[in-house]
Design a protein around this motif. Structure first.
Motif, short mmCIF file in Angstrom:
data_model
loop_
_atom_site.label_atom_id
_atom_site.label_comp_id
_atom_site.label_asym_id
_atom_site.label_seq_id
_atom_site.Cartn_x
_atom_site.Cartn_y
_atom_site.Cartn_z
N ALA A 73 37.49 44.87 72.70
CA ALA A 73 36.59 46.02 72.76
C ALA A 73 36.79 46.87 74.00
N VAL A 81 41.50 47.04 66.76
CA VAL A 81 40.57 46.16 67.46
C VAL A 81 40.51 44.82 66.75
N ASP A 82 40.49 43.76 67.52
CA ASP A 82 40.49 42.40 66.96
C ASP A 82 39.27 41.63 67.45
N ALA A 128 35.34 39.46 66.62
CA ALA A 128 33.96 39.83 66.35
C ALA A 128 33.41 40.69 67.49
N LEU A 129 32.65 41.71 67.12
CA LEU A 129 32.09 42.64 68.10
C LEU A 129 30.57 42.59 68.09
N VAL A 151 30.36 47.84 69.69
CA VAL A 151 30.64 48.84 68.67
C VAL A 151 30.15 50.20 69.13
N MET A 165 39.41 48.58 62.57
CA MET A 165 38.40 47.63 63.05
C MET A 165 38.06 46.66 61.93
N CYS A 181 35.67 42.65 62.16
CA CYS A 181 34.98 42.69 63.46
C CYS A 181 33.48 42.41 63.33
N ASN A 241 34.17 43.64 56.84
CA ASN A 241 33.05 43.63 57.78
C ASN A 241 31.77 43.28 57.02
#
Length: 444
Positions: A212, A228-229, A231-232, A237, A254, A257, A285
Motif C-alpha cells: 500500500a 497492489v498485493d 489484504a488492505l 485503500v 488491486m 486486496c 475482492n
C-alpha cells in the motif's frame, strides 16, 4: 481496410522488397540488449521485418489482415512462424505475453480510438520489463496535408487509406500513458533512392507488485502501471484513493486486496476527479451492490476509463443495474468484467437494455452469475442491433432454451460478435449446438 490490403498484396505482391526496414534492425538491437526472447509483430505483412529478430534467435509471431500477405510469407520468404489471420482491431487473439513488440507503420492508419486501442492492447501483451517499438509517419513527410482532411493531422491520401501524422506533442499524448521511454526521428527508404521521415517510439512496461505505501508513492509519481498485493485496511485503500485523484497512472490493479463496498466507493470518488486512468482491475475482492453503484456513478461522469474489471466479487442486481444505466451514455468503456458475481435477470436486463444503444463496449463478461432466460433474452435482443461488442461471456448461468435461442439469433444477425462463451448453461444440447453452429458460420 481489409479489402484495401488484400487487393494491394494481390496486385503488388512483395511491394516493399525483401529487405527489412531500418527501424526493424534498430529494434532488433534494442531487443537484444534487453534480452528479448519472444517478439510479436502486429501488421506483419509478408514478413520482411521478422528476419532481423529471427536471425538473432528470437521467436516471432505475427498478426496480419491479408490472407495473400500470409501466403507470400510462407511461399516467398519461407517463414514458418505463427501468423494469426485477423485485424489488429480485434486484439488480443491470445493471452500470451511477449518480451518485445514491434509495429512498423500501421498505427497511423487508424482513427484516434483505434490507435489508442492498438497501443493499449500491445502494452497489455508485453511481459513485465518488456519493450514495444512503433515506427510512425512524421508531420515532416512531404505528403502531410494532402488529400481529404478527416481531422487534425489526419488525411485520406488515397481512397481507403487514411493517415495520421505525428509530431512530438502527439507522440507524448498517445504513447505517454504506456511507458514512453524515448522517441527519435528516423528516415526509411521509400524507393528510387528517396526516403521518408518517420518517428521511432520506444515504450517499456514496468509492472512491479507493491504494498500500500509503495502504491501511494508510485501513484503520486504517475507510474504507468501500479499493481497492489495483499489484504488492505480501509485506511490504506483510502490513502491509495486519495493519491489516485490527481495521479497520471494509466493502469491500477488491486485484485485480492479484500476491498469492501466502502473501499470501492472511495476509489470511485477519486475517479470522479481523475482523468488519466484507463484500466481499473478490482477482481477477487468483497465488493457488493454499493460498490457497484459507485462504479456506475464513475461510468456516468468519467470519460477516460476504458477497462473496468469487477470479476469475482459480490455485485448483485442493484449494482449491475446502476452499471447498466451508466452504460447507456458511456462512450469510453471498452471492456467490462462482471463475471463470478451474484447478478440475476434484473441486472442482466439493465445491461442488455444499455447494450442496445452503447457503441463502445467490445468485451463483456457475465459468466458464473445467476442469469436466467429473461436476462439472456434481453442481452440477445439488444445485440441484434449492437455494432461494437465482439466478446460475450455467459458461461455457467441458469439460461435455458428461450435465452439460448435469443443468443443464437443475436449471433446470426449481429455483424461484430466473434466470441460467445455459453458452456455450462441448462439449455438443451440442441440449443448449445445452435449457438456453436451460428458462431462457426460467422467465421467462415
Amino acid at each position: 481496410m481489409t479489402e484495401f490490403w488484400e487487393t494491394a498484396f494481390a496486385e503488388k505482391q512483395l511491394m516493399w522488397g525483401l529487405e527489412p526496414t531500418t527501424s526493424a534492425s534498430l529494434a532488433r538491437d534494442t531487443f537484444a540488449r534487453a534480452g528479448v526472447k519472444s517478439v510479436l509483430i502486429p501488421g506483419i505483412g509478408y514478413g520482411r521485418n521478422a528476419k532481423p529478430f529471427l536471425e538473432r534467435g528470437m521467436s516471432v509471431a505475427g498478426i496480419e489482415v491479408s490472407a495473400t500477405a500470409i501466403e507470400l510469407a510462407r511461399s516467398r520468404l519461407g517463414l514458418e512462424i505463427p501468423i494469426v489471420h485477423g485485424s489488429v482491431t480485434d486484439m488480443p487473439f491470445d493471452r500470451r505475453q511477449y518480451d518485445g513488440i514491434f509495429c512498423y507503420g500501421l498505427v497511423y492508419l487508424l482513427d484516434a480510438r483505434g490507435r489508442e486501442k492498438l497501443i493499449r492492447d500491445c502494452y497489455r501483451q508485453l511481459a513485465p520489463g518488456g519493450h514495444m517499438i512503433f515506427t510512425i509517419i512524421s508531420k515532416k513527410a512531404p505528403m502531410y496535408g494532402l488529400g481529404l482532411r478527416l481531422g487534425d493531422d489526419w488525411y485520406e491520401r488515397l481512397p481507403g487509406l487514411p493517415m495520421y501524422f505525428y509530431d512530438a506533442e502527439s507522440v507524448k499524448r498517445e504513447f505517454g500513458p504506456y511507458g514512453l521511454v524515448e522517441f527519435s526521428d528516423i528516415d526509411e527508404p521509400a524507393g528510387s533512392g528517396a526516403t521518408l521521415p518517420f518517428i521511432n517510439v520506444v515504450c517499456r512496461r514496468d509492472a512491479v507488485i507493491v504494498g500500500a505505501d509503495e502504491a501511494v508513492r508510485r501513484l503520486h509519481a504517475g507510474q504507468v502501471e501500479v499493481t497492489v498485493d495483499g489484504a488492505l485496511r480501509q485506511t490504506q485503500v483510502e490513502a491509495i484513493a486519495k493519491a489516485l485523484e490527481t495521479s497520471k497512472t494509466t493502469i491500477l490493479r488491486m485484485g485480492g486486496c479484500q476491498i469492501t463496498d466502502l473501499g470501492c466507493k472511495a476509489i470511485g470518488d477519486a475517479l470522479l476527479a481523475n482523468t488519466a486512468l484507463k484500466e481499473l482491475w478490482l477482481f477477487n475482492n468483497e465488493i457488493g451492490d454499493v460498490g457497484g453503484e459507485a462504479m456506475g456513478d464513475v461510468l456516468k461522469k468519467n470519460a477516460s476509463l476504458a477497462t473496468l474489471c469487477l470479476n469475482e466479487n459480490r455485485v448483485g442486481d442493484a449494482g449491475a443495474k446502476a452499471i447498466g444505466e451508466a452504460l447507456r451514455t458511456s462512450t469510453s468503456l471498452v471492456e467490462l468484467g462482471l463475471g463470478r458475481n451474484q447478478i440475476g435477470d434484473v441486472g442482466a436486463v439493465a445491461i442488455g437494455e444499455a447494450l442496445a444503444s452503447n457503441s463502445s463496449v467490445i468485451a463483456l463478461s457475465l459468466n458464473h452469475n445467476q442469469i436466467c432466460d429473461i436476462g439472456a433474452a434481453s442481452v440477445g435482443d439488444a445485440l441484434r442491433n449492437n455494432a461494437s461488442l465482439k466478446i460475450l461471456r455467459l458461461r455457467n448461468n441458469a439460461i435455458g432454451d428461450v435465452g439460448a435461442e435469443a443468443v443464437r439469433t443475436a449471433i446470426a444477425r449481429n455483424t461484430t460478435l466473434r466470441i460467445v462463451n455459453f458452456e455450462e448453461n441448462p439449455a438443451s444440447p440442441a440449443f448449445h449446438a445452435g449457438i456453436k453452429a451460428a458462431l462457426e458460420g460467422r467465421r467462415q
